[in-house]
Design a protein around this motif. Sequence first.
Motif, PDB file in Angstrom:
ATOM      1  N   LYS A 198       0.848  -1.202   0.000  1.00 37.33           N
ATOM      2  CA  LYS A 198       0.000   0.000   0.000  1.00 37.33           C
ATOM      3  C   LYS A 198       0.879   1.245   0.000  1.00 37.33           C
ATOM      4  O   LYS A 198       2.103   1.155   0.038  1.00 37.33           O
ATOM      5  N   ASP A 224      -6.093  -8.385   1.468  1.00 37.75           N
ATOM      6  CA  ASP A 224      -7.037  -7.373   0.985  1.00 37.75           C
ATOM      7  C   ASP A 224      -6.938  -7.244  -0.529  1.00 37.75           C
ATOM      8  O   ASP A 224      -5.870  -7.387  -1.115  1.00 37.75           O
ATOM      9  N   LEU A 282      -7.233  -4.506  -3.302  1.00 38.31           N
ATOM     10  CA  LEU A 282      -7.276  -3.070  -3.575  1.00 38.31           C
ATOM     11  C   LEU A 282      -7.795  -2.880  -4.996  1.00 38.31           C
ATOM     12  O   LEU A 282      -7.506  -3.683  -5.877  1.00 38.31           O
ATOM     13  N   ASN A 283      -8.534  -1.818  -5.210  1.00 37.10           N
ATOM     14  CA  ASN A 283      -9.129  -1.631  -6.538  1.00 37.10           C
ATOM     15  C   ASN A 283      -8.125  -1.028  -7.519  1.00 37.10           C
ATOM     16  O   ASN A 283      -8.305   0.061  -8.057  1.00 37.10           O
ATOM     17  N   SER A 288     -11.850   6.930  -6.788  1.00 38.40           N
ATOM     18  CA  SER A 288     -11.171   5.980  -5.901  1.00 38.40           C
ATOM     19  C   SER A 288     -10.268   5.060  -6.708  1.00 38.40           C
ATOM     20  O   SER A 288     -10.615   4.644  -7.809  1.00 38.40           O
ATOM     21  N   ASN A 306      -7.887   1.551  -3.175  1.00 40.01           N
ATOM     22  CA  ASN A 306      -8.547   1.744  -1.874  1.00 40.01           C
ATOM     23  C   ASN A 306      -8.210   3.097  -1.250  1.00 40.01           C
ATOM     24  O   ASN A 306      -8.271   3.266  -0.037  1.00 40.01           O
ATOM     25  N   GLN A 307      -7.875   4.057  -2.092  1.00 41.05           N
ATOM     26  CA  GLN A 307      -7.646   5.431  -1.631  1.00 41.05           C
ATOM     27  C   GLN A 307      -8.615   6.343  -2.362  1.00 41.05           C
ATOM     28  O   GLN A 307      -8.730   6.288  -3.588  1.00 41.05           O
ATOM     29  N   ARG A 308      -9.326   7.142  -1.591  1.00 46.17           N
ATOM     30  CA  ARG A 308     -10.271   8.067  -2.220  1.00 46.17           C
ATOM     31  C   ARG A 308      -9.594   9.407  -2.438  1.00 46.17           C
ATOM     32  O   ARG A 308      -9.034   9.997  -1.504  1.00 46.17           O
TER      33      ARG A 308
END
Length: 998
Positions: free
Chosen positions: A442, A594, A596-597, A892, A895-897
């Motif tokens: 991340k 996880d 993440l997108n 997004s 997973n960060q907007r």
Amino acid sequence: MKKISIKILFTYVLFLFVAASCVGTKINKNKVILTNVPVKVQNLDSLAITNTPILFDLQPEGNKWVDSVYNSMTLEEKFGQLFMVAAYSNKDSAHIKSIDQLIIDYKIGGLIFFQGGPVRQAKLSNRFQSKSKVPLFIGSDAEWGLGMRLDSTYTYPWNMTLGAIQDMKLIEKLGVQLGQQSKRMGLHFNFAPVLDINSNPKNPIIGFRSFGEDKFKVTEHAIALMKGVQSQGVYSTGKHFPGHGDTAMDSHKGLPTINSSKERLQDVEFYPYKKMFHEGLSSVMVAHLNVPSLESRTNYPSSISYNVVTNILQNELGFKGLIFTDALNMKSVSDFKLPSEINFEAFMAGNDVLLFPENVPAAIEKFTLAYSLNLFTAERLAFSVKKILKFKYKAELNSYKAIETDNLYKELNSVENEALHYQLYENAITVLKNTAAVLPIKNLDLQKIAYVKIGDDNNDAFVATLKKYAEVTVIADANLDSLQAKLASFTTVIIGYHKSDVAFRNDDMRADEIAKIAFLAQNNNVILDIFGKPYALLPITNYQNIEGLVVSYQNSAIAQVVSAELIFGAIEAKGKLPVSINTSFKVNDGLSTDKLNRLGFTSAENVGMDSEILTKIDGIAAKAINAKMTPGIQVLVARNGKVIYQKSFGYHTYDKTIKVQNSDIYDVASLTKILATLPNVMLQYDQQKINLETTLGAMSPIFKDSNKQNINFKDLLSHYAGLPAGIPFYKATMDKSKLPSEIYFRKKSEDQFSKQLGDSLFIRNDFSDTIMEMIVKSKILSKKEYKYSDLTFMILKDYLEKTTGKTLDVLIQENFYRSLGMNNSSFNPLTKFDKNRIPPTETDTYFRRQLLQGYVNDLSAALEGGVSGHAGIFSNAMDVAKIMELYLQKGSYGNQRYFSEKTFEDFNTCYFCAVGNRRGVGFDKPQLGIEGPTCGCASMTSFGHTGYTGTMAWADPETQIVYVFLSNRTYPIANENRLSKANIREDIQKIIYEAIKN
């Protein structure tokens, strides 16, 4: 029956002794009575157990065919049906003629094909079938696909890789594809699945061929695979009975011993067989093993043991399908007795089909003699031969059709193969350690990542895919201290252990490799990825210092791609370890991670698209390059967050010296507007520092009291503010000779002349202020109407820089590119990237008078030192796709907007469509009439932009498609835009939409 030869009579006495060695054989002075063979077999179903479905019965017409064929056979022809001979499609004519002879003279019943090629094998199959009175059985080992034996065919993951998968629907789907390909090749038997419980990590012949060491997991995987194969009309063969998993010897080289008790065998090794018999397994292969608990004779192979084959397999376990021996040429049995004797004893033990016999003529002579001496009965012979004929009838060999060779290669290598291959690895790759949630990686903006290779096989796909997510530096040094010195500044070190996928190759770690891993793990934050069998981990005794541990099982290109996806969170970890690794990891261990997108990678078919239709893009790109509309092209297509097409075409220039690579960086021209300026403006909007009605006068004090002070934000970004298309700013910098004036330029960088726009050409640092003054003073249209203008984004760049106190090139890196992993995107790329990665855009003959390579093509942007709001970004298709995916996900990514969904929707709205202005707020939108930027097939919610250098980026929320096209169509001279006139970008987009299946 033919007369028995004198040679056979001479062997009569010897043969009595051979026969006497059989279990339960009694010799009296008149005849040999085989008490261990049924004297009469009235019903072929007599061995059935009550809970086994009747899967091997025929309708009356089938039984009639079996009886008719059987009754028409001579004794020797009946014997011939028992033999399945080895055949190759890569051998010479002598081999082919030898098979012809066995078929014509000895009426053999089948062939097991080994190495060769698909078309060659198909033609040989047709040839051999044409010579056989009774159609032949054709079989092959295709445990991991036809590629196990044939070149130019597909290879799927090994069973141990599949054993990590928890979704049995995928395993059955694989079985279906194996069955389809086997059937297309004219195979009736796929000698799979392997049912061995691999409890011995040092097993040299099973190992990766096993689904694992857990009997329940092995069984569920085997059942799923079998169901898929047999659903296509191809027989599965479970092997290697009574269980080859707990051996330390290769049965091709010697006779392995299984020291397990019968109770253990019944509980563990027999378990998958019992379950599969109930599910309808067609056939079983019996191994050559020494199993003292099942056979009292010392070193007596299980394949010729009556107790194993008849008493246990048929009577106790109730199996009534076809029983094959393992290959009778294997040293474990071929060294035991003469080939002819082995064949006979295998038959006497209860086997139906004698696989890979070494001397069929001699064997048939032995059978003939044995039959004449009443060593076995006609009923015993009928028991196996009729069973064989019954299976031939069920395989539709009563109406045999030759294999069609047209399109064979294409059909065997269909796009569905790769689509499933991706799915299998997405579900297999296993995470065993994830200290402090190091996986997935991340906060890319805070990371500095290195990669170190261990092992001797290829790692290209892994490294290339890692680099698509973040800047990853490959570090190599044979000296550990020197290597560590190079790694000292990195936050994360990914170690890839790469071993060849060649079957049966030893991939144990060497002592120096283990030491290297331990050293690096002690001194760095390490993610270790094993591209080999999980047993490769056995020599590692201490995992304490390894933060992330990934088992990717094999070193195929797809395994490497998918594993990189997992490391960066494009997919989550789903696999479970199929075997134990000492006491460190237990069978069925496996952590979830996880998702993440972030963009991932897969086959087009996995996102509902047709990859064959997408290949038409290749032709359109070739057309453009051949017609010299552009020297090179990059094209990327993604759907549902997965890149499904990414290719580069042509060369940097027409001299064809440097091929375009996916990693190359293009001047994207006006794409800069939505790649750099607009996202930063959206942040300002999201933070409510501006709104749609904010005026230029309020945004930028320099516009107060100007003719533009009342232009609002919505009009400005919709190109509805009446601004001129552009201003020839460069003319103000030219001297009387129409050359760059010394007032504004220097040949070398100086304190006040540090902005570079070409080789040996630097402009005054304050010329941007002059540009803004000229924009402020420029005229605007008297009538409010749509007019595309570069000035809009030049104004916004000035606003952003004065509002934030940072230049646009810094802002975009800090706010977006670093965290998005857009490590191939930048203004002024020559400060960061190798010049050879940047295709030139144009030979400037009117101002800079030089080849522009790494310098922005747009002259207005160049006059701002290469950093402008409307042009200046250099990037590649993958990076462009990331920010387009960010938009598609409405703010997004990873997973960060970055900004709210509402902000995106506000900017992606066409506020003036009703009056003929198609533009959104900053985004271009599909045409309202005939002409426009798209193919006319994209939805009205789609958005994007095009660029002067021959670029396009477009995203469609309704189809979830991202399309990126990059080129340097302006090279060598930007005159007629033939790329645009030929609708190359639009035609490619049309192909993309045609490829959508669902």
